[in-house]
Design an enzyme around this catalytic site. Structure first.
Site, PDB file in Angstrom:
ATOM      1  CG  HIS A 105     -25.610  28.569 -52.773  1.00 32.57           C
ATOM      2  ND1 HIS A 105     -26.939  28.213 -52.826  1.00 32.57           N
ATOM      3  CD2 HIS A 105     -25.574  29.761 -52.129  1.00 32.57           C
ATOM      4  CE1 HIS A 105     -27.672  29.158 -52.235  1.00 32.57           C
ATOM      5  NE2 HIS A 105     -26.854  30.103 -51.805  1.00 32.57           N
ATOM      6  CD  GLN A 154     -21.817  35.535 -54.819  1.00 35.17           C
ATOM      7  OE1 GLN A 154     -21.458  36.702 -55.017  1.00 35.17           O
ATOM      8  NE2 GLN A 154     -22.864  35.252 -54.058  1.00 35.17           N
ATOM      9  CE  LYS A 193     -26.842  35.573 -55.188  1.00 34.70           C
ATOM     10  NZ  LYS A 193     -26.622  35.601 -53.746  1.00 34.70           N
ATOM     11  CB  CYS A 250     -26.947  28.623 -48.824  1.00 35.32           C
ATOM     12  SG  CYS A 250     -28.361  29.560 -48.271  1.00 35.32           S
TER      13      CYS A 250
HETATM   14  N1  PMP Z   1     -25.166  30.037 -55.997  1.00 40.48           N
HETATM   15  C1  PMP Z   1     -24.382  30.915 -55.398  1.00 40.48           C
HETATM   16  C2  PMP Z   1     -22.891  30.779 -55.522  1.00 40.48           C
HETATM   17  C3  PMP Z   1     -24.936  31.950 -54.638  1.00 40.48           C
HETATM   18  O1  PMP Z   1     -24.141  32.843 -54.042  1.00 40.48           O
HETATM   19  C4  PMP Z   1     -26.344  32.044 -54.544  1.00 40.48           C
HETATM   20  C5  PMP Z   1     -27.008  33.125 -53.715  1.00 40.48           C
HETATM   21  N2  PMP Z   1     -26.465  33.238 -52.440  1.00 40.48           N
HETATM   22  C6  PMP Z   1     -27.134  31.106 -55.221  1.00 40.48           C
HETATM   23  C7  PMP Z   1     -26.506  30.117 -55.940  1.00 40.48           C
HETATM   24  C8  PMP Z   1     -28.625  31.156 -55.193  1.00 40.48           C
HETATM   25  O2  PMP Z   1     -29.090  32.315 -55.781  1.00 40.48           O
HETATM   26  P1  PMP Z   1     -30.625  32.728 -55.656  1.00 40.48           P
HETATM   27  O3  PMP Z   1     -30.974  32.612 -54.199  1.00 40.48           O
HETATM   28  O4  PMP Z   1     -30.661  34.134 -56.136  1.00 40.48           O
HETATM   29  O5  PMP Z   1     -31.402  31.790 -56.514  1.00 40.48           O
END
Ligand code: PMP
Length: 414
Positions: A133, A213, A236, A372
């Site tokens: 990500h 996740q 999440k 992302c």
């Molecule tokens: N890492 C992973 C694997 C994610 O799925 C996400 C959220 N999509 C994030 C990092 C970032 O999380 P947050 O936007 O809640 O800081």
């Protein structure tokens, strides 16, 4: 909370029978029966118990923490620190190893700017994987640019998992940090964290695991995983937004310089010099997200009551069901044949945004985009994917709706 035999479900014939499915829909006021919310990987809907805990914390229990001498504030301080202990227990850590942050993104930035700036220098190497990500890429790119470090990227297997043997081969004596996702937010691939930890540690490198996740869908034990840093976001995991967790091993946290400065993280302040308090408060400058922490603890209590193993089994059954349905329609599915709660797919050449829009018209919410993870999209050779992700409240009827929606996409686009 009740369990539903999967055999009673309308689409069960197409998958291997799983013993029980959870039946929790009525506990989610935000998810009516008529709406298939399949975007839990972006953010989870909230059980009533969590919403009520948040309302209480902002209502009859509300006060600040760590400062007030009056009884309400003392109780709130206790609730905030109990929340820390609850999260720690949930992941097999000590409360002193848990820093409350805004989310996984902030946690990784904290590690990069505090530990990273103190321990990574010119010519040092940071090893990531191709499926990360952006929040596990950009903070390291920023640090590397600032200190003159190098970023290495471990490849993926054909089926979209981190190639662990290849990753281990990428570790050099200059590698100071390996930073990888436990579960891919695009493909649902699961990494063998303890195997990677052993290799990183043998080379003297630290391991950060992005557990965004994984935390909502599998049991976690920091000692068994043997990682140095583990991060995830509360929203999440059925909790509120704006709260997340950084776990760091106690000895590492103790040696880390403060990150942000302000109230609550100091021992003594003079204009000439400042001394800092011990972790974890050293990394929690300012009034923290008190209600967020309490809401996260309520979410964890809810998950523990349902049972994380039951959630994992439920998601596995529904993911298998969704996979079977989509495959039977000839939909291309990205990633390994066993994915944790997450399925990325393409319906022919139809743009994922069109797929998601048509599904939305039929009451199905999925995510479409690059998630992302632009480097992973480039690797897959697509600009975007459609992504369905399941959670504790997902039902076979939701999956049936997804399949119906995809059939409609196929009809519309010929
Ligand atoms: N890492 C992973 C694997 C994610 O799925 C996400 C959220 N999509 C994030 C990092 C970032 O999380 P947050 O936007 O809640 O800081």
């Amino acid at each position: 909370m009740t369990a539903l035999p999967l055999a009673a479900a309308p689409l069960a014939a197409s998958v291997a029978p799983a013993p029980r499915l959870l039946d929790l829909r009525s506990e989610f006021p935000g998810v009516p029966e008529t709406w298939a919310y399949l975007d839990a990987a972006a953010t989870a809907q909230k059980p009533r118990a969590v919403i009520e805990a948040i309302a209480r914390a902002y209502g009859e229990d509300y006060a600040t923490v760590h400062r007030g001498v009056y009884a309400r504030s003392a109780r709130m301080t206790e609730a905030y620190e109990d929340a820390r202990a609850c999260v720690a227990r949930f992941i097999g850590a000590d409360a002193g190893e848990l820093v409350f942050v805004r989310g996984a993104t902030e946690a990784i930035n904290l590690v990069a700017q505090s530990w990273g700036a103190a321990n990574i220098g010119p010519g040092d190497r940071i090893l990531l994987s191709r499926l990360e990500h952006h929040s596990n890429i950009v903070p390291w790119r920023m640090l590397a640019d600032r200190v003159g470090a190098v970023i290495d990227v471990a490849p993926l297997t054909e089926d979209g998992r981190i190639d662990e043997a290849a990753l281990i081969a990428c570790i050099t004596p200059e590698t100071k940090l390996v930073s990888i996702a436990h579960v891919s937010n695009v493909l649902g691939s699961v990494a063998d964290v303890s195997r990677i930890a052993a290799a990183a540690h043998a080379a003297g490198a630290k391991l950060l695991v992005d557990g965004c996740q994984a935390a909502p869908r599998m049991a976690l034990d920091m000692a068994a995983l043997d990682c140095d840093f583990y991060v995830f976001s509360g929203h999440k995991l059925y909790g509120p937004t704006g709260i997340g967790v950084l776990f760091a091993r106690a000895d590492i946290l103790a040696a880390m310089p403060p990150w942000q400065g302000g109230g609550a993280m100091i021992e003594e302040v003079h204009f000439e010099h400042v001394s800092y308090t011990a972790p974890p408060l050293r990394f929690e400058a300012g009034t923290p997200h008190i209600v967020g922490a309490i809401g996260l603890a309520a979410a964890i209590s809810w998950v523990e009551q349902v049972g994380i193993a039951a959630i994992e089994a439920h998601e596995a059954a529904l993911t298998a069901l969704a996979r079977a349905e989509l495959e039977s329609l000839g939909v291309r599915i990205f990633g390994p044949s066993h994915s944790a709660g997450i399925l990325s797919f393409a319906v022919g050449e139809v743009h994922p945004h069109d797929v998601a829009t048509i599904l939305d018209e039929g009451g199905v919410a999925i995510r479409a985009g690059h998630h992302c993870a632009q480097p992973l999209m480039r690797h897959l050779g697509v600009p975007a994917t459609a992504r369905a992700s399941v959670s504790a409240h997902t039902t076979p009827a939701d999956i049936a709706r997804l399949a119906e929606g995809v059939k409609r996409v196929m009809r519309i686009f010929g």
